[in-house]
Design a protein around this motif. Sequence first.
Motif, PDB file in Angstrom:
ATOM      1  N   SER A 258      -4.137  16.220  92.834  1.00 47.84           N
ATOM      2  CA  SER A 258      -4.170  16.622  91.545  1.00 47.84           C
ATOM      3  C   SER A 258      -4.077  15.850  90.521  1.00 47.84           C
ATOM      4  O   SER A 258      -4.277  16.555  89.670  1.00 47.84           O
ATOM      5  N   VAL A 259      -4.497  15.111  90.222  1.00 50.24           N
ATOM      6  CA  VAL A 259      -4.312  13.285  89.763  1.00 50.24           C
ATOM      7  C   VAL A 259      -5.791  13.298  89.552  1.00 50.24           C
ATOM      8  O   VAL A 259      -5.963  12.995  90.570  1.00 50.24           O
ATOM      9  N   PRO A 260      -6.176  12.830  88.624  1.00 56.03           N
ATOM     10  CA  PRO A 260      -7.556  11.411  88.366  1.00 56.03           C
ATOM     11  C   PRO A 260      -6.893  10.207  88.838  1.00 56.03           C
ATOM     12  O   PRO A 260      -5.684   9.915  88.649  1.00 56.03           O
ATOM     13  N   PHE A 261      -8.013   9.284  89.529  1.00 54.49           N
ATOM     14  CA  PHE A 261      -7.198   8.582  90.058  1.00 54.49           C
ATOM     15  C   PHE A 261      -8.185   7.310  90.607  1.00 54.49           C
ATOM     16  O   PHE A 261      -9.717   7.661  90.040  1.00 54.49           O
ATOM     17  N   ARG A 262      -8.344   5.769  89.773  1.00 54.06           N
ATOM     18  CA  ARG A 262      -8.782   4.796  90.099  1.00 54.06           C
ATOM     19  C   ARG A 262      -7.953   3.409  90.778  1.00 54.06           C
ATOM     20  O   ARG A 262      -7.276   3.532  91.355  1.00 54.06           O
ATOM     21  N   PHE A 263      -8.898   2.453  91.507  1.00 48.73           N
ATOM     22  CA  PHE A 263      -8.476   1.174  91.461  1.00 48.73           C
ATOM     23  C   PHE A 263      -8.147   0.071  90.906  1.00 48.73           C
ATOM     24  O   PHE A 263      -9.119   0.302  89.895  1.00 48.73           O
ATOM     25  N   VAL A 264      -6.868  -0.198  90.585  1.00 55.32           N
ATOM     26  CA  VAL A 264      -6.702  -1.055  89.734  1.00 55.32           C
ATOM     27  C   VAL A 264      -6.031  -2.416  90.290  1.00 55.32           C
ATOM     28  O   VAL A 264      -5.935  -2.533  91.490  1.00 55.32           O
ATOM     29  N   GLU A 265      -5.957  -3.505  89.711  1.00 54.11           N
ATOM     30  CA  GLU A 265      -5.321  -4.954  89.936  1.00 54.11           C
ATOM     31  C   GLU A 265      -3.958  -5.417  88.998  1.00 54.11           C
ATOM     32  O   GLU A 265      -4.212  -4.720  87.456  1.00 54.11           O
ATOM     33  N   ALA A 266      -3.614  -5.759  89.242  1.00 62.48           N
ATOM     34  CA  ALA A 266      -2.088  -6.539  88.775  1.00 62.48           C
ATOM     35  C   ALA A 266      -2.934  -7.015  87.272  1.00 62.48           C
ATOM     36  O   ALA A 266      -3.508  -8.325  87.019  1.00 62.48           O
ATOM     37  N   ALA A 267      -2.260  -6.651  85.917  1.00 61.29           N
ATOM     38  CA  ALA A 267      -2.155  -7.596  84.915  1.00 61.29           C
ATOM     39  C   ALA A 267      -1.418  -8.376  84.183  1.00 61.29           C
ATOM     40  O   ALA A 267      -0.062  -7.617  84.412  1.00 61.29           O
ATOM     41  N   TYR A 268      -1.401  -9.470  84.016  1.00 62.82           N
ATOM     42  CA  TYR A 268       0.078 -10.088  83.855  1.00 62.82           C
ATOM     43  C   TYR A 268      -0.958 -10.638  82.349  1.00 62.82           C
ATOM     44  O   TYR A 268      -1.192 -10.302  81.499  1.00 62.82           O
TER      45      TYR A 268
END
Length: 305
Positions: A258-268
């Motif tokens: 029900s919400v928008p989606f995107r692929f992510v990676e860890a941020a340090y």
Amino acid sequence: MNSKPDYLMLIPRLKVQNVNCVSGPLTWGFPAVFAFTGFIHALSRSLENGIKLDGAGISSHKFEPQVHKSGYTNIFRLYRAPLYDRDVTKPSGIIEEGRAHITVSIVTAVYGSIEDKEAFLAEVLEKIGSMRLAGGSIFIDAVKNKPGLYEHSGIAEDDAVKFSEIRRKLLPGFVLVDRSDNLSEQLNKMRKTDSEVNSLDALLHFAGVTYKPEQDEEGKVTWEHVSKKGWLVPIPVGFSAISPLYPAGEVKNVRDASVPFRFVEAAYSLGEWLNPLKLGKASDFIWFHKAEPEKGLYLCGHKKI
């Protein structure tokens, strides 16, 4: 939600077993800050009467990684759960994960008018008892873990007095604060001699153990350890986008369609463990969500309250 909280709430000395201590692809150790801000967000959503919670200040009293030690090498203690497969004729697979037992105190900002404080605090403690923190199980003690509520007037002098009470209750322990400014300074310093260095090089400067050679008059060379100021550590602070933001329902098999989606990676970024007595005010160590979807950044950081 107002920018200024009405109260600060201290949740003292939570004992949590088997928290996830592998929060990113580069490091392992204390759970990431977004595990605590997410815990407070879930707690806030479960409360009734319109009271909202936001942000998490973390004081670590005890961190016990579940590892075997062999010299300088640490090996995670792995286990099988369940012990045997369904047909009980062969053992189930080993679960490869990093776990730790921790004892932490959490300070969060509270927004809203509270008429019956005792009832509110009892509700908070009851909700916490049914939750997980960083994937670990929370063991509630009704006396030791009873939350404390402190009024936050927005007047610096009054809030300083209230925060001094909270600060003493964070001892003995260490609080985690943001030191991204040190990371930026180090990057600028390194780029004066090498224009091709990046943020990862600056982060490795703080994460690495450095030795330098010293040569005496006879030509004999000895290696000396270069100490660094403060207890600085690389920490995952959120996520950076690696894909466009897809409309709700376009990507299949997501947790919430029900919400928008995107692929992510860890941020340090860079953090520092401090003695709580070095804190001046609550905003120096409470982490909040800072989402900038247009830039693809979903991070945690401090802000003025």
